[in-house]
Motif scaffolding. Structure first.
Motif, PDB file in Angstrom:
ATOM      1  N   GLY A 132       0.788  -1.225   0.000  1.00 27.47           N
ATOM      2  CA  GLY A 132       0.000   0.000   0.000  1.00 27.47           C
ATOM      3  C   GLY A 132       0.818   1.271   0.000  1.00 27.47           C
ATOM      4  N   GLY A 133       2.159   1.150   0.039  1.00 28.71           N
ATOM      5  CA  GLY A 133       3.011   2.326  -0.078  1.00 28.71           C
ATOM      6  C   GLY A 133       3.121   3.131   1.202  1.00 28.71           C
ATOM      7  N   LEU A 134       3.885   4.247   1.113  1.00 27.21           N
ATOM      8  CA  LEU A 134       4.137   5.139   2.241  1.00 27.21           C
ATOM      9  C   LEU A 134       3.878   6.579   1.830  1.00 27.21           C
ATOM     10  CD1 LEU A 134       7.576   3.720   3.476  1.00 27.21           C
ATOM     11  CD2 LEU A 134       5.477   3.752   4.847  1.00 27.21           C
ATOM     12  N   THR A 135       3.302   7.354   2.717  1.00 22.69           N
ATOM     13  CA  THR A 135       3.243   8.800   2.515  1.00 22.69           C
ATOM     14  C   THR A 135       4.504   9.413   3.125  1.00 22.69           C
ATOM     15  OG1 THR A 135       2.160   9.246   4.634  1.00 22.69           O
ATOM     16  CG2 THR A 135       0.731   8.740   2.742  1.00 22.69           C
ATOM     17  N   GLU A 136       4.767  10.675   2.827  1.00 19.94           N
ATOM     18  CA  GLU A 136       5.910  11.346   3.432  1.00 19.94           C
ATOM     19  C   GLU A 136       5.759  11.388   4.948  1.00 19.94           C
ATOM     20  OE1 GLU A 136       6.185  15.172   1.604  1.00 19.94           O
ATOM     21  OE2 GLU A 136       7.366  14.420  -0.094  1.00 19.94           O
ATOM     22  N   GLN A 137       4.523  11.582   5.410  1.00 19.20           N
ATOM     23  CA  GLN A 137       4.286  11.630   6.851  1.00 19.20           C
ATOM     24  C   GLN A 137       4.597  10.280   7.497  1.00 19.20           C
ATOM     25  OE1 GLN A 137       2.164  12.828   4.523  1.00 19.20           O
ATOM     26  NE2 GLN A 137       2.521  15.013   4.949  1.00 19.20           N
ATOM     27  N   ASP A 138       4.163   9.194   6.845  1.00 20.63           N
ATOM     28  CA  ASP A 138       4.463   7.855   7.355  1.00 20.63           C
ATOM     29  C   ASP A 138       5.969   7.619   7.399  1.00 20.63           C
ATOM     30  OD1 ASP A 138       1.764   7.262   7.519  1.00 20.63           O
ATOM     31  OD2 ASP A 138       1.697   6.254   5.566  1.00 20.63           O
ATOM     32  N   ALA A 139       6.657   8.019   6.330  1.00 20.84           N
ATOM     33  CA  ALA A 139       8.099   7.788   6.240  1.00 20.84           C
ATOM     34  C   ALA A 139       8.849   8.555   7.318  1.00 20.84           C
ATOM     35  CB  ALA A 139       8.603   8.188   4.852  1.00 20.84           C
ATOM     36  N   ALA A 163       3.660   3.394   9.080  1.00 24.99           N
ATOM     37  CA  ALA A 163       4.826   3.991   9.723  1.00 24.99           C
ATOM     38  C   ALA A 163       5.457   3.020  10.721  1.00 24.99           C
ATOM     39  CB  ALA A 163       4.427   5.289  10.430  1.00 24.99           C
ATOM     40  N   GLU A 164       4.621   2.271  11.427  1.00 24.85           N
ATOM     41  CA  GLU A 164       5.128   1.299  12.400  1.00 24.85           C
ATOM     42  C   GLU A 164       5.895   0.184  11.702  1.00 24.85           C
ATOM     43  OE1 GLU A 164       5.879  -0.861  15.914  1.00 24.85           O
ATOM     44  OE2 GLU A 164       5.548   1.246  15.443  1.00 24.85           O
ATOM     45  N   ARG A 165       5.400  -0.275  10.557  1.00 24.89           N
ATOM     46  CA  ARG A 165       6.113  -1.325   9.821  1.00 24.89           C
ATOM     47  C   ARG A 165       7.477  -0.816   9.354  1.00 24.89           C
ATOM     48  NH1 ARG A 165       0.857  -1.944   7.415  1.00 24.89           N
ATOM     49  NH2 ARG A 165      -0.251  -3.744   8.305  1.00 24.89           N
ATOM     50  N   LEU A 166       7.524   0.432   8.928  1.00 21.69           N
ATOM     51  CA  LEU A 166       8.795   1.013   8.512  1.00 21.69           C
ATOM     52  C   LEU A 166       9.753   1.087   9.690  1.00 21.69           C
ATOM     53  CD1 LEU A 166      10.623   2.371   6.430  1.00 21.69           C
ATOM     54  CD2 LEU A 166       9.556   4.562   7.055  1.00 21.69           C
ATOM     55  N   ALA A 167       9.270   1.535  10.836  1.00 19.99           N
ATOM     56  CA  ALA A 167      10.119   1.629  12.034  1.00 19.99           C
ATOM     57  C   ALA A 167      10.699   0.265  12.398  1.00 19.99           C
ATOM     58  CB  ALA A 167       9.317   2.200  13.198  1.00 19.99           C
ATOM     59  N   ASP A 168       9.863  -0.768  12.354  1.00 22.52           N
ATOM     60  CA  ASP A 168      10.330  -2.120  12.676  1.00 22.52           C
ATOM     61  C   ASP A 168      11.400  -2.576  11.693  1.00 22.52           C
ATOM     62  OD1 ASP A 168       8.635  -2.263  14.838  1.00 22.52           O
ATOM     63  OD2 ASP A 168       7.076  -3.419  13.780  1.00 22.52           O
ATOM     64  N   TYR A 169      11.163  -2.320  10.404  1.00 19.63           N
ATOM     65  CA  TYR A 169      12.134  -2.710   9.383  1.00 19.63           C
ATOM     66  C   TYR A 169      13.477  -2.008   9.609  1.00 19.63           C
ATOM     67  CZ  TYR A 169      14.702  -2.034   5.038  1.00 19.63           C
ATOM     68  OH  TYR A 169      15.708  -1.929   4.118  1.00 19.63           O
ATOM     69  N   LEU A 170      13.442  -0.689   9.820  1.00 18.09           N
ATOM     70  CA  LEU A 170      14.675   0.074   9.991  1.00 18.09           C
ATOM     71  C   LEU A 170      15.424  -0.360  11.241  1.00 18.09           C
ATOM     72  CD1 LEU A 170      13.322   3.622   9.069  1.00 18.09           C
ATOM     73  CD2 LEU A 170      14.851   2.198   7.682  1.00 18.09           C
ATOM     74  N   GLN A 171      14.700  -0.612  12.313  1.00 16.85           N
ATOM     75  CA  GLN A 171      15.341  -1.042  13.552  1.00 16.85           C
ATOM     76  C   GLN A 171      16.067  -2.374  13.363  1.00 16.85           C
ATOM     77  OE1 GLN A 171      12.657  -1.869  16.777  1.00 16.85           O
ATOM     78  NE2 GLN A 171      14.286  -1.985  18.316  1.00 16.85           N
ATOM     79  N   LYS A 172      15.434  -3.309  12.685  1.00 20.14           N
ATOM     80  CA  LYS A 172      16.023  -4.634  12.496  1.00 20.14           C
ATOM     81  C   LYS A 172      17.156  -4.617  11.470  1.00 20.14           C
ATOM     82  CE  LYS A 172      11.708  -6.995  13.693  1.00 20.14           C
ATOM     83  NZ  LYS A 172      10.554  -7.799  13.199  1.00 20.14           N
TER      84      LYS A 172
END
Length: 453
Positions: A132-139, A163-172
């Motif tokens: 479903g993609g990301l908005t700038e705010q989510d990113a 945004a939470e999925r992105l945070a989890d990905y970046l952290q890992k």
């Protein structure tokens, strides 16, 4: 020759000036100076604490660079407030809470591999496995949340699922990356010697293709020139260039200062700190920006000839003062009741211990009648122990407190990302006295029970 050290630790106050010429010695090591505006791209996050959850704004700040340019930053100081219009200075990690953070390099990796460095949001979403993609705010929100997990050890989640999925990905996915070099700094920011000598070298380190050199303001009348090793006047430099102060042999005892300035992009991952105790930031993006650094020289015909410089040392919870004595007599001074002696031709670094959040301003009187003033605020820790009793923030545009004043917003509004009304500001109340060389060093602490406005 003995030097008297005097001081008053207070917010924005310097005393003990006397009649001697004074040189303001800040802990800036050069680079970009900028004023923070506010959050520009952000969303909502939740901090999980023992006493309940706290909803905060999370995302990208924007700063205006002095001399031209714009910076984008994230916060690495979750539990402290941000003051609107606070002035920030590019700072090495050693002068921030990142100095003792084993995960500081992972934060830089996140910055390099997420928004806004990666502005192809479809690609970023694909790498993170986000449908479903990301908005700038989510990113921006997801990136900030991932950074907080490493910068503050916070239990924090983004409200928006993407945004939470992105945070989890970046952290890992984060790996350790080295601290970036400064955009512009001068090695040996203070030098000394005798008239008739080349005083230096002052070595330029920069990522800019070139930089300009501004000589002392009174160069036309004093005769002091800025030259290279060959003795020829220098007006422009590149990375690795060496500069010298060429002081006429018949000059009276004195001092001078040069400035090096360039236009460049500041490296991602550089830290930014404020002397007004506004939360520490880390660089996520930079336009072409103005950067600058200064160096000073002191000279005398005889006696001790000290050159003094300072830098925050968060590993030792204090400020390092380096004294280089190029004279023909010893230079002696006292700090915290201890006397230090620097032989002729030698140098020594002394660490002044300070309390966290402590504002300080003190003066060392040199033998040539030059007073070196050291000012700043020690901000080496994040305050994860202050999250008890947090209040919920409304999710309208945060209204940071204004430097030198207070915000008129309701207490339920955050000062900015992270810090809340439960986080106290530095107060102007003296809580103790420490004797330094016979003079009082007044410690300024935080009012633990006073709410922030």
């Amino acid at each position: 020759m003995a030097a008297m050290v005097s001081g008053l630790v207070a917010v924005g106050v310097i005393t003990g000036a006397g009649t001697a010429s004074a040189a303001e010695v800040t802990q800036s090591q050069g680079g970009a100076t900028a004023t923070i505006g506010g959050l520009k791209t952000y969303g909502a996050a939740v901090i999980h604490a023992e006493d309940g959850d706290q909803e905060v704004s999370a995302g990208l700040f924007e700063m205006s660079v002095e001399g031209g340019g714009t910076l984008q930053t994230y916060c690495v100081d979750l539990y402290n407030p941000t003051q609107k219009d606070a002035k920030y200075q590019e700072t090495p990690w050693s002068g921030t809470s990142l100095a003792a953070n084993k995960d500081a390099g992972r934060i830089r990796w996140i910055l390099q591999h997420s928004y806004p460095q990666v502005n192809d949001l479809a690609s970023l979403a694909d790498k993170a496995g986000i449908d479903g993609g990301l908005t700038e705010q989510d990113a921006a929100t997801g990136t900030q949340v991932a950074i907080w997990r490493y910068s503050d050890g916070a239990a924090v989640d983004a409200v928006d699922p993407q945004a939470e999925r992105l945070a989890d990905y970046l952290q890992k996915a984060a790996r350790t990356v080295a601290e970036p070099e400064a955009s512009l700094t001068l090695e040996a920011p203070a030098v000394s010697g005798h008239p008739g000598e080349l005083l230096g070298p002052v070595t330029v380190h920069t990522n800019a293709g070139g930089a300009t050199v501004t000589p002392p303001l009174d160069a036309a009348t004093s005769g002091v020139r800025i030259v290279g090793k060959d003795g020829k006047v220098v007006t422009s430099v590149t990375d690795g260039s060496q500069l010298f102060f060429d002081v006429p042999a018949d000059s009276a005892d004195g001092s001078a200062e040069l400035t090096v300035q360039a236009s460049t992009t500041v490296p991602v991952g550089r830290a930014f700190t404020s002397e007004s105790r506004s939360q520490t930031q880390i660089l996520a993006g930079s336009s072409e920006s103005t950067v600058a650094a200064t160096a000073s020289a002191t000279w005398a015909g005889q006696g001790a000839i000290p050159a003094l410089s300072a830098a925050k040392n968060c590993a030792k919870t204090g400020v390092d003062i380096t004294a280089v004595n190029q004279g023909d007599q010893v230079f002696t001074f006292e700090l915290m009741g201890t006397e230090y002696t620097i032989p002729a031709g030698a140098s020594r670094t002394v660490t002044i211990p300070l309390q966290e959040d402590q504002a300080y301003a003190f003066t060392i009187n040199g033998p040539q009648g030059v007073e070196s003033r050291f000012t700043g605020v020690l901000d080496c820790e994040t305050q994860a122990d202050e999250i008890a009793g947090l209040t919920t923030q409304t999710l309208s545009e945060p209204s940071p407190a204004t430097v030198g004043g207070t915000s008129t917003t309701d207490d339920t509004n955050l000062a900015a990302t992270g810090g809340t009304s439960a986080t106290p500001l530095i107060a102007g109340t003296a809580i103790g006295l420490v004797v330094i060389g016979g003079a009082a060093l007044v410690l300024v602490g935080r009012k633990e029970n006073e709410p922030r406005h």
